[in-house]
Design a protein around this motif. Structure first.
Motif, PDB file in Angstrom:
ATOM      1  N   HIS A 242       0.813  -1.221   0.000  1.00 60.35           N
ATOM      2  CA  HIS A 242       0.000   0.000   0.000  1.00 60.35           C
ATOM      3  C   HIS A 242       0.844   1.267   0.000  1.00 60.35           C
ATOM      4  O   HIS A 242       0.405   2.333   0.425  1.00 60.35           O
ATOM      5  CB  HIS A 242      -1.020  -0.038   1.143  1.00 60.35           C
ATOM      6  CG  HIS A 242      -1.932  -1.212   0.994  1.00 60.35           C
ATOM      7  ND1 HIS A 242      -2.944  -1.233   0.058  1.00 60.35           N
ATOM      8  CD2 HIS A 242      -1.908  -2.431   1.571  1.00 60.35           C
ATOM      9  CE1 HIS A 242      -3.535  -2.433   0.107  1.00 60.35           C
ATOM     10  NE2 HIS A 242      -2.917  -3.167   1.009  1.00 60.35           N
ATOM     11  N   CYS A 252      -7.258   1.307  -5.260  1.00 60.29           N
ATOM     12  CA  CYS A 252      -6.832   0.096  -4.541  1.00 60.29           C
ATOM     13  C   CYS A 252      -7.933  -0.324  -3.588  1.00 60.29           C
ATOM     14  O   CYS A 252      -8.763   0.498  -3.185  1.00 60.29           O
ATOM     15  CB  CYS A 252      -5.552   0.410  -3.778  1.00 60.29           C
ATOM     16  SG  CYS A 252      -4.900  -0.971  -2.827  1.00 60.29           S
ATOM     17  N   CYS A 254      -7.768  -0.720  -0.602  1.00 60.70           N
ATOM     18  CA  CYS A 254      -7.648  -0.032   0.694  1.00 60.70           C
ATOM     19  C   CYS A 254      -8.356   1.313   0.668  1.00 60.70           C
ATOM     20  O   CYS A 254      -8.477   1.973   1.695  1.00 60.70           O
ATOM     21  CB  CYS A 254      -6.184   0.147   1.069  1.00 60.70           C
ATOM     22  SG  CYS A 254      -5.329   1.373   0.069  1.00 60.70           S
ATOM     23  N   CYS A 259      -1.686   2.660  -5.222  1.00 62.65           N
ATOM     24  CA  CYS A 259      -0.850   1.785  -4.390  1.00 62.65           C
ATOM     25  C   CYS A 259      -0.094   0.821  -5.308  1.00 62.65           C
ATOM     26  O   CYS A 259      -0.592   0.451  -6.377  1.00 62.65           O
ATOM     27  CB  CYS A 259      -1.696   0.936  -3.455  1.00 62.65           C
ATOM     28  SG  CYS A 259      -2.524   1.858  -2.178  1.00 62.65           S
TER      29      CYS A 259
END
Ligand SMILES: [Zn+2]
Length: 396
Positions: A242, A252, A254, A259
């Protein structure tokens, strides 16, 4: 800087001494008494006493073999083949369950497919179905499990409840396991940790024996610090996937953009190659030759590998270490392509590559071998607690 190779003469608990013996046997596949005593820093008399206990508890076995030493024959000590471990491994396609031994033999495996668009609810049902199969199989054979290892992609401090790669409710699955396999120790881990354990314990010629960084490029991209197996923090996940390389990059899981994982995970690779992820997984190692790559795609592939290299180099800047093992699709590439990754590491290493003296090794990918990584992890958990009951680990 610790290298993991030094041998501090600290007093060890009973658990630590037993763990040193069992993890050494796990990683070596078996050992004669004299080199085993040396490796775990015990006199042969002390080793003898502990081996007597471990044998009585059914954790090790010993076969008398002619040994390549003066004074042989002696006993070849190895892990007992009758200890049963359960492996539970979640992948992008299915949930694998299995029962196997400390040395990695699988006696039973079953896979239950995940729905095309998995939710925490539907993944929970898949777990219930697969764990029921596992419980029924062990019950019919009256097998007492010594440990259950569960591997979940993306499991980490941030992703437990919010953004795992595959949605699942870990607390609920934990409760399910506790209810269906009462009294059996269960450990959950990130799939990168499970794969690091698999490589360390099961691959011959694994390039590192001391402390190193293991990087796994699969469903996600992550690393694990691998250290002395008798230490409590022998395996520490690192979220290097990340690291952000431009906030205008692809989104991403996340929630951020750009990332390194969003560029280099298996799903990202599939998109770049213009194939589905399922096709890519089906091709396995053959995709390198089976999927034609345009000059433009190859250039982009190298650009992404360079970024992955930068992320690895930056991780080493934060915590220096001498060795990096890389597993996953980059290991399958020709050296020309892999060079982009090495260049990325070199370009970000503080003080330059020569100063840092980092050795990089590509190890074969281990995705697609489920549930072997979870099985290796279960064996590692049992060995690390010295084969002692989970509850007594802290007290020892
Ligand atoms: Zn991310």
């Amino acid at each position: 800087m610790t290298t993991g190779m030094e041998m501090p003469e600290q007093p060890r608990s009973r658990r630590q001494t037993r763990a040193a013996i069992l993890t050494h046997l796990l990683q070596s596949g078996g050992s004669f008494r004299p080199p085993l005593a040396k490796a775990v820093r015990l006199s042969e008399a002390s080793l003898s006493r502990i081996l007597f206990d471990l044998k009585a508890e059914g954790l090790i076995e010993e076969v008398r073999r002619p040994a390549p030493y003066v004074g042989g024959p002696t006993g070849l000590v190895s892990l007992d083949g009758s200890v049963a471990l359960a492996a539970v491994e979640l992948t992008g396609q299915w949930l694998s369950v299995g029962v196997g031994t400390l040395s990695g033999e699988l006696h039973y495996t079953e896979r239950v497919a995940l729905p095309a668009k998995p939710t925490a609810e539907s993944v929970g049902r898949v777990f219930r179905e697969a764990l029921t199969l596992l419980r029924d199989w062990t019950r019919r054979r009256r097998i007492a499990l010594a440990q259950i290892g569960v591997s979940i992609p993306g499991l980490g401090r941030l992703s437990i409840s919010t953004n795992p790669i595959i949605p699942c409710d870990i607390a609920r699955i934990g409760a399910m396991l506790a209810q269906m396999f009462a009294g059996v120790p269960v450990e959950f881990t990130n799939s990168v940790v499970a794969h690091a354990t698999f490589h360390r314990c099961r691959r011959e010629n694994y390039p590192f024996s001391g402390a190193h960084l293991f990087v796994f490029v699969g469903q996600g991209v992550a690393g694990t610090w691998v250290d002395d197996p008798t230490e409590a923090d022998a395996l520490q996940p690192v979220e290097l996937g990340h690291m952000v390389f431009g906030t205008d990059g692809p989104r991403c899981r996340c929630g951020h953009h750009g990332c390194v994982e969003a560029y280099t995970s298996l799903p990202a690779l599939a998109e770049l190659l213009g194939v589905s992820e399922a096709e890519l997984l089906q091709l396995g190692s053959d995709w390198v030759t089976a999927v034609p790559l345009s000059a433009r795609a190859r250039q982009e592939l190298r650009r992404r590998l360079f970024r992955l290299g930068l992320a690895i180099g930056n991780t080493l800047n934060v915590k220096p270490c001498r060795g990096v093992a890389i597993s996953g699709w980059p290991s399958l590439l020709a050296e020309d392509d892999r060079k982009a990754l090495v260049d990325g590491v070199d370009a970000s290493l503080l003080g330059g590559p020569e100063h840092a003296q980092v050795s990089l090794a590509f190890v074969p990918p281990s995705n697609g071998n489920d549930p072997r990584a979870a099985l290796a992890f279960a064996a590692f958990c049992l060995a690390c607690r010295g084969g002692m009951p989970a509850a007594s680990t802290e007290a020892a």
